[in-house]
Design a protein around this motif. Structure first.
Motif, short mmCIF file in Angstrom:
data_model
loop_
_atom_site.label_atom_id
_atom_site.label_comp_id
_atom_site.label_asym_id
_atom_site.label_seq_id
_atom_site.Cartn_x
_atom_site.Cartn_y
_atom_site.Cartn_z
N THR A 101 0.84 -1.19 0.00
CA THR A 101 0.00 0.00 0.00
C THR A 101 0.88 1.24 0.00
OG1 THR A 101 -1.91 0.98 1.12
CG2 THR A 101 -0.17 0.17 2.53
N GLU A 152 -3.21 4.23 1.21
CA GLU A 152 -4.03 4.09 0.02
C GLU A 152 -3.57 2.88 -0.78
OE1 GLU A 152 -5.37 7.38 -2.96
OE2 GLU A 152 -3.41 6.66 -3.59
N ARG A 178 -9.70 2.59 -5.93
CA ARG A 178 -8.92 3.15 -4.82
C ARG A 178 -9.57 2.80 -3.49
NH1 ARG A 178 -9.58 6.85 -1.22
NH2 ARG A 178 -7.86 8.01 -0.36
N TYR A 179 -8.73 2.37 -2.54
CA TYR A 179 -9.19 2.06 -1.19
C TYR A 179 -8.34 2.86 -0.21
CZ TYR A 179 -11.27 -1.84 -3.66
OH TYR A 179 -11.98 -2.60 -4.56
N GLY A 180 -9.00 3.66 0.60
CA GLY A 180 -8.29 4.47 1.57
C GLY A 180 -8.53 3.96 2.98
N ASN A 213 -7.51 5.04 7.19
CA ASN A 213 -6.94 6.10 8.00
C ASN A 213 -7.30 5.91 9.46
OD1 ASN A 213 -9.36 7.84 8.84
ND2 ASN A 213 -9.66 7.56 6.64
#
Length: 152
Positions: free
Chosen positions: A45, A61, A69-71, A73
């Motif tokens: 990532t 990300e 897209r995969y975020g 946090n």
């Protein structure tokens, strides 16, 4: 194939207990979770932000082969070098809530160390969905990569 990372999901509880012994010294295992270039290698990532301190934040990300897209946090609540990281974890765009993660690092010898994680979910149902989506296999693959990358 033996799963070296053990995941315990007790029936009716909203948490997971994760345990793995690595053939790595404690300092190196801890760096794998706190140094962006190492994280990127074993997690596959991109590190957008990584503030390793109490009240710091982090963001990663991942882009899959189809371009999706995969975020991810969260916020770091406690950061004690080579001992513990307590943080939140949220996957952007998912209907699941924020997780609370306790990561504990311990030296077993000069060349081996262990990671113990305790992850708490908003509900039993959310925890069960994560497990059903292949979390056990995924975390084993990630930890196997961590071991391989850091041994090189």
């Amino acid at each position: 194939m033996e799963l070296k990372t053990q995941v315990v999901a007790e029936e009716g509880k909203q948490d997971l207990r994760i345990h793995r012994v690595f053939d790595l010294p404690l300092e190196l295992l801890f760096l794998a979770f706190t140094e962006a270039p190492l994280l990127e290698q074993w997690m596959g990532t991109k590190v957008i932000k990584l503030e390793n301190k109490p009240h710091g934040s982090w963001a990663f990300e991942t882009i899959d082969p189809k371009g999706n897209r995969y975020g991810f946090n969260g916020v770091i609540h406690s950061f004690i070098p080579e001992k513990e990281i307590i943080r939140t974890f949220e996957m952007e765009g998912m209907l699941m809530g924020v997780q609370l993660e306790f990561l504990y690092f311990e030296a077993l010898s000069d060349t081996t160390s262990q990671l113990t994680m305790h992850t708490i979910y908003k509900s039993v149902e959310e925890r069960d969905k994560v497990v059903q989506r292949g979390m056990v296999k995924g975390i084993n693959m990630a930890h196997d990569r961590l071991q391989k990358v850091l041994q090189q």
